[in-house]
Design an enzyme around this catalytic site. Sequence first.
Site, PDB file in Angstrom:
ATOM      1  N   ASN A  10      53.343  47.650  19.184  1.00  0.00           N
ATOM      2  CA  ASN A  10      53.546  46.203  19.242  1.00  0.00           C
ATOM      3  C   ASN A  10      54.756  45.951  20.137  1.00  0.00           C
ATOM      4  O   ASN A  10      55.892  46.128  19.717  1.00  0.00           O
ATOM      5  CB  ASN A  10      53.803  45.672  17.818  1.00  0.00           C
ATOM      6  CG  ASN A  10      54.176  44.198  17.812  1.00  0.00           C
ATOM      7  OD1 ASN A  10      54.023  43.504  18.823  1.00  0.00           O
ATOM      8  ND2 ASN A  10      54.666  43.713  16.676  1.00  0.00           N
ATOM      9  N   LYS A  12      55.850  43.224  21.288  1.00  0.00           N
ATOM     10  CA  LYS A  12      56.493  41.916  21.041  1.00  0.00           C
ATOM     11  C   LYS A  12      56.765  41.200  22.378  1.00  0.00           C
ATOM     12  O   LYS A  12      56.003  41.378  23.323  1.00  0.00           O
ATOM     13  CB  LYS A  12      57.760  42.110  20.213  1.00  0.00           C
ATOM     14  CG  LYS A  12      57.522  42.974  18.978  1.00  0.00           C
ATOM     15  CD  LYS A  12      58.649  42.942  18.002  1.00  0.00           C
ATOM     16  CE  LYS A  12      58.367  43.908  16.877  1.00  0.00           C
ATOM     17  NZ  LYS A  12      59.284  43.787  15.781  1.00  0.00           N
ATOM     18  N   HIS A  96      51.749  39.011  11.480  1.00  0.00           N
ATOM     19  CA  HIS A  96      53.010  39.763  11.586  1.00  0.00           C
ATOM     20  C   HIS A  96      54.124  38.950  10.914  1.00  0.00           C
ATOM     21  O   HIS A  96      54.132  37.721  10.980  1.00  0.00           O
ATOM     22  CB  HIS A  96      53.345  40.021  13.063  1.00  0.00           C
ATOM     23  CG  HIS A  96      54.462  40.999  13.218  1.00  0.00           C
ATOM     24  ND1 HIS A  96      55.771  40.629  13.071  1.00  0.00           N
ATOM     25  CD2 HIS A  96      54.457  42.334  13.471  1.00  0.00           C
ATOM     26  CE1 HIS A  96      56.535  41.713  13.235  1.00  0.00           C
ATOM     27  NE2 HIS A  96      55.761  42.755  13.482  1.00  0.00           N
ATOM     28  N   GLU A  98      57.027  38.324  11.724  1.00  0.00           N
ATOM     29  CA  GLU A  98      57.774  37.414  12.619  1.00  0.00           C
ATOM     30  C   GLU A  98      57.003  36.110  12.815  1.00  0.00           C
ATOM     31  O   GLU A  98      57.591  35.034  12.944  1.00  0.00           O
ATOM     32  CB  GLU A  98      58.066  38.119  13.957  1.00  0.00           C
ATOM     33  CG  GLU A  98      59.136  39.205  13.778  1.00  0.00           C
ATOM     34  CD  GLU A  98      59.041  40.375  14.730  1.00  0.00           C
ATOM     35  OE1 GLU A  98      58.329  40.286  15.747  1.00  0.00           O
ATOM     36  OE2 GLU A  98      59.693  41.397  14.443  1.00  0.00           O
ATOM     37  N   GLU A 168      54.019  46.591   6.338  1.00  0.00           N
ATOM     38  CA  GLU A 168      55.293  46.571   7.039  1.00  0.00           C
ATOM     39  C   GLU A 168      56.356  45.910   6.163  1.00  0.00           C
ATOM     40  O   GLU A 168      56.463  44.673   6.147  1.00  0.00           O
ATOM     41  CB  GLU A 168      55.172  45.768   8.336  1.00  0.00           C
ATOM     42  CG  GLU A 168      54.134  46.308   9.290  1.00  0.00           C
ATOM     43  CD  GLU A 168      54.457  45.917  10.727  1.00  0.00           C
ATOM     44  OE1 GLU A 168      54.646  46.810  11.550  1.00  0.00           O
ATOM     45  OE2 GLU A 168      54.555  44.711  11.006  1.00  0.00           O
ATOM     46  N   GLY A 174      62.569  46.723  12.664  1.00  0.00           N
ATOM     47  CA  GLY A 174      63.629  46.577  13.665  1.00  0.00           C
ATOM     48  C   GLY A 174      65.028  46.824  13.139  1.00  0.00           C
ATOM     49  O   GLY A 174      66.015  46.524  13.802  1.00  0.00           O
ATOM     50  N   SER A 214      60.346  50.643  11.668  1.00  0.00           N
ATOM     51  CA  SER A 214      61.257  51.672  12.191  1.00  0.00           C
ATOM     52  C   SER A 214      60.646  53.073  12.193  1.00  0.00           C
ATOM     53  O   SER A 214      61.344  54.055  11.959  1.00  0.00           O
ATOM     54  CB  SER A 214      62.583  51.650  11.425  1.00  0.00           C
ATOM     55  OG  SER A 214      63.227  50.403  11.597  1.00  0.00           O
TER      56      SER A 214
HETATM   57  C1  PEP Z   1      56.830  45.787  14.012  1.00  0.00           C
HETATM   58  O1  PEP Z   1      57.431  44.780  14.349  1.00  0.00           O
HETATM   59  O2  PEP Z   1      55.613  45.732  13.820  1.00  0.00           O
HETATM   60  C2  PEP Z   1      57.599  47.008  13.816  1.00  0.00           C
HETATM   61  C3  PEP Z   1      57.090  47.928  13.058  1.00  0.00           C
HETATM   62  O3  PEP Z   1      58.820  47.082  14.462  1.00  0.00           O
HETATM   63  P1  PEP Z   1      59.829  48.331  14.461  1.00  0.00           P
HETATM   64  O4  PEP Z   1      59.018  49.570  14.670  1.00  0.00           O
HETATM   65  O5  PEP Z   1      60.766  48.060  15.581  1.00  0.00           O
HETATM   66  O6  PEP Z   1      60.502  48.335  13.123  1.00  0.00           O
END
Ligand code: PEP
Length: 254
Positions: A10, A12, A96, A98, A168, A174, A214
């Site tokens: 992803n 973003k 997601h 966000e 998630e 992040g 992460s």
């Molecule tokens: C995400 O936003 O889907 C995600 C998993 O981000 P990160 O790997 O940076 O934590």
Amino acid sequence: MSRKFLIAGNWKMNKTASEAVDLIDEIKSSVGGQTAVQVCVCPSFTSLAKTSELVEQSEVLLGAQDMNASPSGAFTGEVSAEMLRDLYVSFVILGHSERRQYYGETNQIVNQKILAAIDNNLKPIYCIGETLEERENGRTLDVVRNQVREGLENFPSKSIENLVLAYEPIWAIGTGKTATDEMAQEVHCDIRKVLSEMFGDAASSSIRILYGGSMKPENAEGLLSQADVDGGLIGGASLTARSFVGIIEAAQKV
Ligand code: PEP
């Protein structure tokens, strides 16, 4: 039931179209021909047309990061499922955290998008997960169960092979904080139980549930070794070929 790992990046709101082309070229040259692990990249809308041509001659699949539930019309700034299909997009990330946090997307809104995606032969990657506060108050499983039930309401059983979920935990996105292998497995196993109540055992055991938050080459093998973890949705670590490919290689080893 064996489920093929899916590693999805992803990106973003990162990478111009020419940067996207460079990154996909690098990913393709390392893992573009392998089929042991399914690989998908999800650039921004502005890069989809160019990257669509690039991935055509490889095993790398293309995903989008969102879409509108309506087929067409006066929705300034939005993109429809048909527009994504037209660019040979296979997957679409929906719900997601966000989008839930910054754009007010509820389980009901995301549900409409999931049904529209399925109607158009797109594979939704449906994101769910709890906040830190919800985890600390012992509400993780309740929150996630509710997201599964409401987000997948009226999902047609005949399309179950096209459904992917991504657990998630929001506090891990992040932040560099990852759920432990055991924490991830506990929630994934519970999600599969809810899917089994909704769609039956056979369907539930065929649905891929990705972990996101992460994930990086150093922790991928432990997470991917869990019985109910079927891949990863990768944010930060998908922005360089070295770390994204490192995760794919970890998946190949499991
Ligand atoms: C995400 O936003 O889907 C995600 C998993 O981000 P990160 O790997 O940076 O934590």
